[in-house]
Scaffold this motif. Structure first.
Motif, PDB file in Angstrom:
ATOM      1  N   ARG A   7       4.183   5.618  -2.116  1.00 21.70           N
ATOM      2  CA  ARG A   7       3.813   4.219  -2.315  1.00 21.70           C
ATOM      3  C   ARG A   7       5.029   3.305  -2.344  1.00 21.70           C
ATOM      4  NH1 ARG A   7       1.657   1.395  -7.392  1.00 21.70           N
ATOM      5  NH2 ARG A   7       0.592  -0.428  -6.575  1.00 21.70           N
TER       6      ARG A   7
ATOM      7  N   THR B  76       0.034  -9.940   5.001  1.00 24.69           N
ATOM      8  CA  THR B  76       0.070  -8.608   4.398  1.00 24.69           C
ATOM      9  C   THR B  76       0.536  -8.681   2.948  1.00 24.69           C
ATOM     10  OG1 THR B  76       0.548  -7.609   6.555  1.00 24.69           O
ATOM     11  CG2 THR B  76       1.034  -6.284   4.607  1.00 24.69           C
TER      12      THR B  76
ATOM     13  N   TRP C   6      -1.476  -7.735  -0.638  1.00 29.56           N
ATOM     14  CA  TRP C   6      -0.952  -6.890  -1.717  1.00 29.56           C
ATOM     15  C   TRP C   6      -1.071  -7.590  -3.070  1.00 29.56           C
ATOM     16  CZ3 TRP C   6       3.977  -5.355   1.448  1.00 29.56           C
ATOM     17  CH2 TRP C   6       3.669  -4.257   2.260  1.00 29.56           C
TER      18      TRP C   6
ATOM     19  N   PHE D 110      -4.754  -7.750  -4.129  1.00 34.24           N
ATOM     20  CA  PHE D 110      -5.225  -6.448  -4.605  1.00 34.24           C
ATOM     21  C   PHE D 110      -4.766  -6.184  -6.033  1.00 34.24           C
ATOM     22  CE2 PHE D 110      -4.168  -1.939  -5.226  1.00 34.24           C
ATOM     23  CZ  PHE D 110      -5.455  -1.400  -5.169  1.00 34.24           C
ATOM     24  N   ALA D 111      -3.483  -6.490  -6.319  1.00 31.39           N
ATOM     25  CA  ALA D 111      -2.972  -6.292  -7.674  1.00 31.39           C
ATOM     26  C   ALA D 111      -3.696  -7.188  -8.670  1.00 31.39           C
ATOM     27  CB  ALA D 111      -1.464  -6.556  -7.698  1.00 31.39           C
TER      28      ALA D 111
ATOM     29  N   LEU E 110      -6.546   5.965   0.582  1.00 31.24           N
ATOM     30  CA  LEU E 110      -7.167   4.692   0.197  1.00 31.24           C
ATOM     31  C   LEU E 110      -8.615   4.638   0.639  1.00 31.24           C
ATOM     32  CD1 LEU E 110      -4.284   2.236   1.195  1.00 31.24           C
ATOM     33  CD2 LEU E 110      -4.728   3.256  -1.045  1.00 31.24           C
TER      34      LEU E 110
ATOM     35  N   SER F  54     -11.438  -1.611   1.494  1.00 30.11           N
ATOM     36  CA  SER F  54     -10.679  -2.153   0.364  1.00 30.11           C
ATOM     37  C   SER F  54      -9.595  -3.079   0.886  1.00 30.11           C
ATOM     38  CB  SER F  54     -10.046  -1.031  -0.468  1.00 30.11           C
ATOM     39  OG  SER F  54      -9.077  -0.332   0.290  1.00 30.11           O
TER      40      SER F  54
ATOM     41  N   GLU G 270      -6.501  -3.105  -0.150  1.00 31.96           N
ATOM     42  CA  GLU G 270      -5.256  -2.362   0.033  1.00 31.96           C
ATOM     43  C   GLU G 270      -5.245  -1.646   1.383  1.00 31.96           C
ATOM     44  OE1 GLU G 270      -2.285   0.522  -2.551  1.00 31.96           O
ATOM     45  OE2 GLU G 270      -4.426   0.509  -2.979  1.00 31.96           O
TER      46      GLU G 270
ATOM     47  N   SER H 135      -4.465  -4.208   3.999  1.00 27.13           N
ATOM     48  CA  SER H 135      -3.054  -4.603   3.948  1.00 27.13           C
ATOM     49  C   SER H 135      -2.161  -3.533   4.556  1.00 27.13           C
ATOM     50  CB  SER H 135      -2.647  -4.888   2.502  1.00 27.13           C
ATOM     51  OG  SER H 135      -2.696  -3.711   1.721  1.00 27.13           O
ATOM     52  N   MET H 136      -2.489  -2.262   4.341  1.00 25.43           N
ATOM     53  CA  MET H 136      -1.681  -1.189   4.916  1.00 25.43           C
ATOM     54  C   MET H 136      -1.828  -1.138   6.435  1.00 25.43           C
ATOM     55  SD  MET H 136       0.118   0.116   2.599  1.00 25.43           S
ATOM     56  CE  MET H 136       0.752   1.420   3.639  1.00 25.43           C
TER      57      MET H 136
END
Length: 375
Positions: free
Chosen positions: A29, A124, A128, A131-132, A273, A277, A279, A282-283
């Motif tokens: 990560r 992106t 992140w 998501f946090a 993941l 979602s 995340e 974003s990935m």
């Protein structure tokens, strides 16, 4: 300021990676971001230490399209034979109109590239942060992938760290994509100038005849003047391409060397993941940015090489059979010079070509397969 901020954030990531070296999930990560920041620092260091040479390179781009002998010839025609000035203008417009259209298309192309590339990186980083914030709002445990030393369980501490990480990651993302787009723009400019030069070579005898008729000067003298312009244009293009290799070759080599590992770590992270979602989305965007980052150098390097190989055909295909001995001798000299195409290499070792891009993808998959087997 950007360089110092990136260094501090990188140290925090390194300390976190050392703490979590036994946990592969947490390590993966942090590693793809850590390695991405390393490549950003390598390019930032080049821009800081070689700022003068970069300024000279950018200033030199403006001089590539100048044709000093053609300009002097235009002045001579204007002062000696004003009656034939309109015919001369038409000849010069034919010579420069196509060049201006190509340059305008190139400018629009790289502007779209920069906006789209930087926008993807910024979006992106925003995902992140969302998501946090979403995880914290749902009272779900969330751990930032860096050493902080601050309690993030309470809302105040979490918001401060979230804003800090969002600011730094966005700053690094914009810096990275902008530097990549800048280097790619210079390569694309060199390719565009080669296209203009190829057009000038193909029309060289016709341009010489038109300007000779309008000026009343010997055709051989006009041909020689136009040929010298083409020669100087090619020399400036080679100098600019050489500066790109000398200035950014080391940073691009670091990018190629680490790019496979970044893709490997990002792929290792994404398989754990949830498909639906924030995340995961974003990935996907992050991997797209890294692929674009590697592809830009390889694609424009290939375009530059292929365009330079066409110069031999363009020079040979002009109507040289009816030219004098001096003109044919000049043409032979040019053929010998352009027979070797421009091939840029990162660190003078790894060529900027699509074959290199494929090899990086293969190596990243190999790293990923090894990690999966040793999990």
């Amino acid at each position: 300021m950007v360089f110092a901020t990136t260094c501090i954030y990188l140290l925090q990531e390194c300390f976190y990676a050392y703490q979590e070296k036994s946990d592969m999930e947490k390590l993966s990560r942090v590693m793809f971001l850590l390695l991405c920041h390393v490549t950003s620092l390598a390019k930032q260091l080049v821009f800081l230490t070689d700022a003068d040479r970069i300024d000279r390179m950018v200033a030199g781009l403006d001089g590539i399209t100048l044709f000093p002998n053609t300009i002097l010839l235009h002045i001579h025609i204007h002062t000696v034979q004003v009656v034939k000035l309109e015919a001369t203008r038409r000849a010069l417009r034919t010579r420069s109109g196509f060049a201006h259209r190509l340059l305008n298309c190139a400018a629009a192309h790289v502007a779209r590239l920069r906006r789209g590339y930087a926008g993807c990186a910024a979006f992106t980083c925003l995902l992140w942060a969302v998501f946090a914030a979403q995880a914290h709002a749902r009272r779900q445990p969330f751990e930032f992938p860096l050493w902080i030393g601050v309690n993030t369980t309470d809302t105040v501490g979490f918001v401060i760290v979230l804003l800090y990480t969002y600011y730094v990651t966005t700053l690094v993302g914009i810096a990275n994509t902008t530097m990549d787009a800048f280097i790619a723009t210079v390569l694309y400019q060199c390719k565009t100038q080669l296209s203009i030069l190829r057009m000038n070579l193909e029309r060289l005898p016709q341009s010489a005849s038109a300007l000779s008729t309008a000026s009343g000067r010997r055709r051989d003298d006009v041909f020689a003047a136009l040929f010298v312009d083409c020669w100087l244009q090619y020399k400036r293009i080679c100098e600019t391409a050489g500066l790109v290799q000398d200035i950014f070759g080391g940073a691009i080599l670091v990018q190629f060397g680490i790019g496979g590992w970044i893709l490997c770590m990002a792929a290792y992270k994404i398989i754990s993941l949830d498909f639906i979602s924030i995340e995961f989305a974003s990935m996907i965007l992050f991997i797209l940015c890294i692929l674009t980052e590697l592809f830009l150098y390889c694609y424009y390097g290939t375009e530059l090489t292929e365009e330079s190989t066409l110069l031999v055909d363009a020079a040979y295909s002009m109507r040289w059979a009816g030219e004098g001995r001096a003109a044919r001798r000049l043409l032979l000299l040019l053929l010998v010079r352009v027979h070797r195409p421009l091939r840029l290499a990162a660190g003078r070792v790894v060529p900027l070509s699509l074959d290199t891009f494929v090899k990086i993808l293969k190596s990243s998959y190999t790293f990923y397969a090894v990690l999966r087997q040793t999990k």
